[in-house]
Design a protein around this motif. Structure first.
Motif, PDB file in Angstrom:
ATOM      1  N   UNK A 176     -11.316  25.813 -17.327  1.00 21.84           N
ATOM      2  CA  UNK A 176     -12.449  25.714 -18.235  1.00 21.84           C
ATOM      3  C   UNK A 176     -12.229  26.574 -19.484  1.00 21.84           C
ATOM      4  N   UNK A 177     -11.695  27.795 -19.274  1.00 29.46           N
ATOM      5  CA  UNK A 177     -11.410  28.673 -20.407  1.00 29.46           C
ATOM      6  C   UNK A 177     -10.326  28.064 -21.288  1.00 29.46           C
ATOM      7  N   UNK A 178      -9.345  27.454 -20.674  1.00 32.49           N
ATOM      8  CA  UNK A 178      -8.255  26.824 -21.415  1.00 32.49           C
ATOM      9  C   UNK A 178      -8.790  25.681 -22.280  1.00 32.49           C
ATOM     10  N   UNK A 179      -9.701  24.905 -21.723  1.00 34.79           N
ATOM     11  CA  UNK A 179     -10.312  23.818 -22.488  1.00 34.79           C
ATOM     12  C   UNK A 179     -11.082  24.376 -23.681  1.00 34.79           C
ATOM     13  N   UNK A 197     -13.202  35.757 -22.704  1.00 36.53           N
ATOM     14  CA  UNK A 197     -13.235  35.292 -24.097  1.00 36.53           C
ATOM     15  C   UNK A 197     -11.889  34.665 -24.464  1.00 36.53           C
ATOM     16  N   UNK A 198     -11.702  33.394 -24.173  1.00 30.74           N
ATOM     17  CA  UNK A 198     -10.401  32.757 -24.385  1.00 30.74           C
ATOM     18  C   UNK A 198     -10.019  32.546 -25.845  1.00 30.74           C
ATOM     19  N   UNK A 199     -10.957  32.713 -26.760  1.00 29.66           N
ATOM     20  CA  UNK A 199     -10.626  32.539 -28.180  1.00 29.66           C
ATOM     21  C   UNK A 199     -10.428  33.866 -28.900  1.00 29.66           C
ATOM     22  N   UNK A 200     -10.418  34.956 -28.148  1.00 32.17           N
ATOM     23  CA  UNK A 200     -10.194  36.282 -28.738  1.00 32.17           C
ATOM     24  C   UNK A 200      -9.137  37.011 -27.922  1.00 32.17           C
TER      25      UNK A 200
END
Length: 380
Positions: free
Chosen positions: A37-40, A290-293
C-alpha cells in the motif's frame, strides 16, 4: 518525451539465501500488505515529477516479488499505467523464484501486462541449491518455467551462479546444459560468479573456515566455459555476465549501463534523474509511515563524475562505449580525457577501438579482468 526506467523494490522473501546481501527479509502478510500500500502511494504521488517522461521499462525486483499477493502487484502495475505515460512497447519484468509462482499467478502477471520474467534458478543440482539456502529444487524450477511458457511468456531470463561451495566444473556445466535442454530455451541467461559479501551467512562460515569453494583455476574455467557453451548455443554475450538470444537483451539493464534516467520506488531503491543520484532510506518502519518522504544522499554529479560513469558503466557492455556520444555530451573525446589510460590498456591487449574508431570496448582478455580495467577510469 524523455525515456524513463522504473525500478520497484519488493524486499520480501521466504528465507534469506546464505549468499544474499540484498535488502530483503521474510515478513508476515500484514507487513507485506502495508508495504504494498505504501509502495502504491509513493508510486502514484510522485507521478507528477515525471510528467515529461515516457516509461520505457519497468523492473520489479527484490527480494522475491512473487511472494506478495498477486492482486497487489497487479494493482501496482495498473497504477503505473494510470498515472504515468507508458511506452506501448515497454519492457516489464518481474523476478520470480521457483516455489512461489504457480501457473495461475503467472497467468495473472501476463494478463497484467508483464512481458518478461526473470527466474532465479542458480543451480540445477539439488544438493548445491540446498547448500546455498535456496527454498526450491530443480523440479520446482521446471514447474515454474513450464508454467510460464504455457501461459504465453516468451521472454524469460534464468539466473545461474558459479563458484558455489562444493560445486565442480562438471556440475556447473551440467546446470548450463540442463538450461539448454529446456523447450523452448530461455531467451536470456544471467551467469554470475559467487561473491562473498560481508554480513551474509556465507561470510560468517567462510571466516570460520567452514566453506570449501572451487579453486581459482576452476572458477576461471567455469567463467570461460560459460561463454563457450552459450555462444555455441546461439546466445550473444552483450554484457560481462549476461547472454541473450538475438533481440532479447534486457533493455532495462542496458539502460543502467548507458545512464538512462531511472526512478526507484520502495525501500533502498536508487534513482538517477538529470545527473542527480539519490536513494530511498532502508528503514521499513519509516517508509510505511511516510513513503513520499524517504529520499536520502542526494548527489549532483559534476562533469568529471558523469564521464567516469559513462566509461566504467558503458564498458560493461561488450560493444563498449560510443566515442561520438561521449564527445557530444562532454565536448571532449575519450582520448582527450583518458588518453594515457586508453593507450596503456590497448598496448596490454585489454581495450580496442572498433567500427572505425567509433566505439571503444574491452577485448576478450579485458573482459576477463574487467574490474581492473574499469577502475582506471575513475579520475582522481
Amino acid at each position: 518525451m524523455r525515456p524513463l526506467e522504473i525500478y520497484i523494490h519488493i524486499p520480501f522473501c521466504v528465507r534469506k539465501c546464505y549468499y544474499c546481501d540484498f535488502l530483503s527479509a521474510p515478513a508476515d502478510e500484514k507487513t507485506k500488505d502495508a508495504y504494498m500500500e505504501a509502495l502504491y502511494t509513493e508510486l502514484t504521488k510522485r507521478a507528477e515529477e515525471f510528467a515529461e517522461y515516457t516509461v520505457v521499462s519497468v523492473f520489479v525486483g527484490g527480494g522475491t516479488p512473487s511472494t506478495v499477493r498477486t492482486k497487489q502487484l497487479v494493482m501496482l502495475l495498473d497504477g503505473l499505467r494510470k498515472y504515468y505515460r507508458m511506452d506501448p512497447d515497454a519492457e516489464i519484468t518481474v523476478e520470480v523464484n521457483p516455489g512461489t509462482a504457480d501457473k495461475t499467478k503467472l497467468e495473472q502477471y501476463r494478463r497484467a501486462g508483464v512481458n518478461r520474467l526473470s527466474i532465479g534458478l542458480q543451480s540445477g543440482n539439488d544438493g548445491e541449491l540446498c547448500r546455498i539456502g535456496r527454498i526450491h529444487n530443480f523440479r520446482q524450477f521446471m514447474d515454474t518455467y513450464e508454467g510460464a511458457v504455457a501461459v504465453g511468456f516468451v521472454n524469460i531470463n534464468v539466473d545461474v551462479m558459479s563458484a558455489l561451495p562444493g560445486q565442480t566444473l562438471y556440475s556447473y556445466l551440467e546446470t548450463l546444459h540442463m538450461l539448454l535442454a529446456l523447450k523452448p530455451q530461455p531467451t536470456h541467461i544471467s551467469a554470475y560468479s559467487l561473491i562473498l559479501e560481508e554480513g551474509t551467512r556465507f561470510w560468517e562460515l567462510s571466516q570460520e573456515g567452514k566453506l570449501e569453494f572451487p579453486d581459482e583455476d576452476t572458477d576461471r574455467l567455469m567463467y570461460s566455459e560459460t561463454g563457450r557453451v552459450l555462444r555455441e548455443a546461439g546466445y550473444e554475450r552483450y554484457e560481462i555476465s549476461n547472454y541473450a538470444k538475438p533481440g532479447f537483451r534486457c533493455r532495462h539493464n542496458c539502460g543502467y549501463w548507458t545512464r538512462t534516467d531511472y526512478a526507484g520506488f520502495g525501500i533502498g531503491a536508487a534513482s538517477l534523474i538529470d545527473n542527480v543520484r539519490f536513494h530511498n532510506g532502508e528503514q521499513l518502519a519509516s517508509y510505511l509511515k511516510n513513503p513520499t518522504d524517504c529520499r536520502e544522499d542526494r548527489q549532483v554529479l559534476d562533469s568529471r563524475e558523469q564521464m567516469e560513469e559513462f566509461m566504467f558503466l558503458g564498458l560493461r557492455l561488450t560493444e563498449g562505449i560510443d566515442v561520438r556520444t561521449f564527445g557530444s555530451m562532454f565536448g571532449r573525446s575519450p582520448e582527450d580525457v583518458y588518453g594515457e589510460i586508453i593507450e596503456k590498456n590497448k598496448r596490454n591487449g585489454l581495450l580496442e577501438y572498433r567500427e572505425g574508431g567509433n566505439r571503444l570496448a574491452l577485448t576478450e582478455r579485458g573482459l576477463d579482468i574487467s574490474n581492473y580495467v574499469m577502475a582506471q577510469f575513475l579520475l582522481t
